[in-house]
Design an enzyme around this catalytic site. Structure first.
Site, PDB file in Angstrom:
ATOM      1  N   ASN A 145      36.920  47.204  41.714  1.00  0.00           N
ATOM      2  CA  ASN A 145      36.261  48.305  41.012  1.00  0.00           C
ATOM      3  C   ASN A 145      34.817  48.525  41.461  1.00  0.00           C
ATOM      4  O   ASN A 145      34.071  49.259  40.825  1.00  0.00           O
ATOM      5  CB  ASN A 145      36.293  48.066  39.499  1.00  0.00           C
ATOM      6  CG  ASN A 145      37.679  48.255  38.924  1.00  0.00           C
ATOM      7  OD1 ASN A 145      38.534  48.882  39.551  1.00  0.00           O
ATOM      8  ND2 ASN A 145      37.919  47.705  37.753  1.00  0.00           N
ATOM      9  N   LYS A 190      35.388  43.546  38.616  1.00  0.00           N
ATOM     10  CA  LYS A 190      36.106  42.804  39.658  1.00  0.00           C
ATOM     11  C   LYS A 190      35.865  43.519  40.981  1.00  0.00           C
ATOM     12  O   LYS A 190      35.455  44.685  41.005  1.00  0.00           O
ATOM     13  CB  LYS A 190      37.601  42.737  39.344  1.00  0.00           C
ATOM     14  CG  LYS A 190      38.284  44.087  39.173  1.00  0.00           C
ATOM     15  CD  LYS A 190      39.745  43.915  38.778  1.00  0.00           C
ATOM     16  CE  LYS A 190      40.425  45.275  38.583  1.00  0.00           C
ATOM     17  NZ  LYS A 190      41.851  45.123  38.188  1.00  0.00           N
ATOM     18  N   ASP A 234      35.923  53.219  37.850  1.00  0.00           N
ATOM     19  CA  ASP A 234      37.063  52.920  36.966  1.00  0.00           C
ATOM     20  C   ASP A 234      36.619  52.404  35.602  1.00  0.00           C
ATOM     21  O   ASP A 234      36.521  51.196  35.354  1.00  0.00           O
ATOM     22  CB  ASP A 234      38.028  51.930  37.613  1.00  0.00           C
ATOM     23  CG  ASP A 234      39.394  51.942  36.915  1.00  0.00           C
ATOM     24  OD1 ASP A 234      39.494  52.495  35.795  1.00  0.00           O
ATOM     25  OD2 ASP A 234      40.357  51.411  37.489  1.00  0.00           O
ATOM     26  N   ASP A 243      35.907  45.463  32.906  1.00  0.00           N
ATOM     27  CA  ASP A 243      36.852  45.325  34.019  1.00  0.00           C
ATOM     28  C   ASP A 243      36.114  45.092  35.336  1.00  0.00           C
ATOM     29  O   ASP A 243      36.468  45.663  36.370  1.00  0.00           O
ATOM     30  CB  ASP A 243      37.739  46.564  34.122  1.00  0.00           C
ATOM     31  CG  ASP A 243      39.038  46.289  34.884  1.00  0.00           C
ATOM     32  OD1 ASP A 243      39.394  45.102  35.046  1.00  0.00           O
ATOM     33  OD2 ASP A 243      39.688  47.252  35.321  1.00  0.00           O
ATOM     34  N   THR A 303      41.281  42.047  33.751  1.00  0.00           N
ATOM     35  CA  THR A 303      42.020  41.192  34.677  1.00  0.00           C
ATOM     36  C   THR A 303      41.751  39.759  34.270  1.00  0.00           C
ATOM     37  O   THR A 303      40.590  39.333  34.196  1.00  0.00           O
ATOM     38  CB  THR A 303      41.544  41.449  36.117  1.00  0.00           C
ATOM     39  OG1 THR A 303      41.704  42.840  36.414  1.00  0.00           O
ATOM     40  CG2 THR A 303      42.335  40.611  37.109  1.00  0.00           C
TER      41      THR A 303
END
Length: 703
Positions: free
Chosen positions: A147, A144, A160, A142, A181
């Site tokens: 985060n 991005k 996260d 994840d 995402t």
């Protein structure tokens, strides 16, 4: 639960934390700014993530538990740290470090795009964090801007881990979940063909592209079109990007994960050596010695630990309240068995090894509800012997779930030195110090126990073996290797840690690349942190060919003993033989006499092909006068190290009259084991069937 062990009798629960502000809120719960009310860390500020069990779907419950376990296992300067985990009938609590500089998304939104120099800094720190996760068998999944947090000092913190997953070495057991995402998903995730940790490097490329251009590389009108672009569209490369940046992006944006930069056993090291990262000192970066391009301005100043200037005031202005939650079902509570810690009186035996463990470090076999039988042998399969350390045999082992290979040595408490574990836990995250992956402390009898120390597996072999295998070694390469070792020593010496057994067999390559950056210092069985007022050591621990004279003379000594050993290594590396003609049968008195009375030979043979600056540095490091011997920092400042890229690239191995004989001599030299430990150095790791604990369990099963 990750207790800091200031008091084994203290049971941590939500009442130990004072709610100060609301930092954020989602469908599952809230994040609070909190202050610890009591204990060793009283008044310390944390971020507390509170989740409602009943609001979590079954898949989310499993991911939350895995997030807790991952954060408990991981300690890295660029990854957010977990301090406590606890639960009530209706809620889960994760107490994390408070990162007060906001997230990278906010900064990127404001700046639109970063300069390539600024992007290089952030991407280097993220590469360090991701490489560490992958070495532990963890896929992040994840990556991005939202985060990636910015600490008050400007360094990044990855956070996260709700979508993270353990990955398997077997190609047949790849993860298959469609998660993350979508704009940052790798093609193999989008196509659901199965993915491993290499998918993170695609997301990393998307992030890099976004940093440098202000837009996403693949972004359609809707989710379906975006996914189709990820699978088929041609990458549009802006002309304003430097060639180095374009090259890295193209190396990362490979739809076949096997061809993607970052894949393979030496993938992270190849990425770090990419021309885009030219000029990055990865050791200094890890120590946070590289100045960040941006320091978040805090309204309350640097000393205000509760400053929330970079958080949305839509949340921070709310009254913090941890409202009651509906108790979760029995099934949900069964799933979260082990989320919280249950104090056990029998753990007192372990406390002496845990009292000074860094905040957030997790010992795998700490007994907690639902996990009483987790031992080394339930988690790992013992394989072949790969060598002998200062205190025990070292074996290769394989994790039964992830299939990743590690090294392990077993230490019994009668002959075990507490310092080795404590030093490795405190300083083992340095990129050139062997990393501890797991620790198991298992009782054998009422008063005895065995510690299984699981570390990363060094596949590149010992320093000199590797040099002779590649049949090509230059003075320029020797300088690069020495620079890496010395930088690591400087890091240890700054913390007043003396290794005390620096020798070629304790310097290994992490992989087969032979690159100097992959060198690791191993075996801290003799290491000691200076604690006395005068900062001196007394106990003589050593290997004969590399021992400093002040250690043998039974006088007090300090970290400069490592500099002597370093000089011996450099001499042997360039000259092909160890200095002073010390043999295995020499007594300590004979060795001391040779060190004190023999002249250091720096002429004839191979030395006719070695630079004057190399000889000068060796003479300084092998000074009998400790006060004249340079520190590690001074060695780094010597011209032979500082200007190593200008040294000759000619092969010095061809100058050896008999390189094979030299190798045999080196092998004999590094095989000498100090007699200072007596019989206690002869411990070996036994099979599970030989364990008293194993026998008692089998007897119990039969009964």
């Amino acid at each position: 639960m990750i207790h800091k062990l200031e008091n084994r009798a203290e049971k941590i629960d939500p009442s130990h934390f004072e709610l100060l502000k609301v930092l954020g809120q989602g469908s599952f719960g809230k994040v609070f700014l909190v202050k610890k009310r009591s204990g060793r860390d009283a008044k310390k500020i944390y971020a507390m993530k509170v989740l409602k069990k009943a609001s979590l779907k079954i898949r989310d419950r499993e991911r939350t538990k895995l997030e807790r376990n991952i954060l408990a296992d991981v300690r890295h300067p660029f990854i957010v740290e977990l301090y406590y985990a606890m639960q009530t009938d209706g809620k889960l609590y994760l107490v994390l470090e408070f990162v007060k500089g906001g997230d990278l998304f906010t900064k990127l939104s404001r700046d639109f795009m970063f300069s390539e120099q600024d992007a290089q800094f952030y991407l280097a720190e993220l590469a360090s964090a991701l490489s560490h996760l992958h070495s532990l068998g963890i896929i992040y999944r994840d990556l991005k801007p939202e985060n990636i947090l910015l600490a008050g000092d400007g360094h990044v913190k990855l956070t996260d881990f709700g979508l993270s997953k353990e990955y398997f070495e077997d190609e047949d057991k790849k993860a298959e979940s469609f998660c993350g995402t979508v704009e940052y998903m790798a093609p193999e995730v989008v196509s659901r063909k199965g993915h491993d940790h290499v998918c993170d490097w695609w997301s990393y490329a998307v992030l890099m592209y976004e940093m440098l251009t202000g837009k996403l590389p693949f972004h359609g009108r809707d989710r379906r079109e975006t996914m189709n672009q990820i699978l088929k569209a041609k990458l549009s490369m802006p002309n304003f990007l430097r060639q180095e940046s374009q090259l890295l992006l193209r190396d990362l944006f490979k739809r076949n994960p096997k061809n993607r930069l970052g894949s393979g056993p030496d993938g992270p090291e190849r990425l770090k050596r990419h021309i885009f990262f030219k000029g990055i000192d990865w050791n200094a970066l890890f120590r946070k010695d590289v100045k960040p391009p941006f320091i978040p301005m805090l309204s309350g100043g640097k000393t205000d630990e509760t400053d929330t200037h970079w958080f949305d005031n839509e949340f921070t202005r709310r009254t913090p309240r941890d409202s009651p939650a509906v108790p979760a079902s029995a099934g949900a509570n069964r799933l979260f068995r082990g989320f919280s810690h249950n104090d056990e009186p029998e753990m007192q035996m372990e406390s002496k090894f845990r009292n000074e463990v860094p905040d957030g470090f997790f010992l795998t076999n700490v007994p907690y509800d639902g996990n009483q039988d987790k031992t080394f042998h339930t988690q790992f399969e013992m394989l072949n012997s790969i060598g002998k350390g200062s205190a025990s045999e070292v074996y290769k082992c394989q994790h039964k779930t992830t299939k990743k290979l590690y090294a392990v040595k077993g230490l019994q408490n009668e002959g075990m030195r507490d310092d080795e574990i404590q030093i490795l836990l405190r300083y083992g995250q340095h990129p050139n110090i062997i990393t501890v992956k797991d620790i198991f402390i298992e009782k054998e009898t009422k008063d005895t126990f065995t510690v299984y120390l699981v570390t990363e597996l060094m596949t590149g072999g010992e320093l000199f073996d590797k040099i002779l295998r590649q049949k090509q070694f230059s003075e320029r390469e020797a300088s690069a290797v020495m620079k890496t070792i010395t930088q690591t020593l400087a890091y240890l010496h700054k913390a007043h840690v003396a290794h005390r057994d620096l020798k070629p067999s304790n310097i290994l390559y992490a992989d087969e690349s032979g690159d100097a950056s992959t060198v690791r210092i191993v075996d801290f069985g003799f290491a000691k942190q200076l604690r006395h007022e005068n900062g001196m050591l007394m106990t003589p621990h050593f290997t004969k060919n590399f021992v400093a004279p002040e250690v043998l003379s039974k006088n007090s000594y300090d970290v400069s003993c490592d500099i002597w050993s370093l000089g011996c290594i450099m001499y042997t590396m360039l000259g092909g033989v160890a200095p002073y003609k010390i043999s295995e049968g020499d007594s300590e008195e004979v060795v001391l006499k040779k060190l004190s009375e023999s002249d250091l030979c720096l002429s004839g043979g191979n030395w006719n092909h070695i630079s004057a600056s190399a000889k000068d540095l060796i003479q300084q490091m092998l000074s009998l006068d400790v006060k004249q011997r340079p520190s590690a920092e001074q060695v780094l400042d010597h011209e032979w190290i500082r200007n190593g890229q200008n040294l000759s690239n000619s092969n010095i191995l061809t100058a050896l009259a008999d390189p094979l004989s030299a190798n045999r001599l080196i092998g004999t030299s590094i095989g000498v084991i100090s007699q200072a430990r007596g019989d206690k150095t002869n411990l070996s790791l036994k099979t599970p069937a030989a364990s008293g604990l194993f026998l008692r369990r089998k007897k119990k099963e039969r009964g």
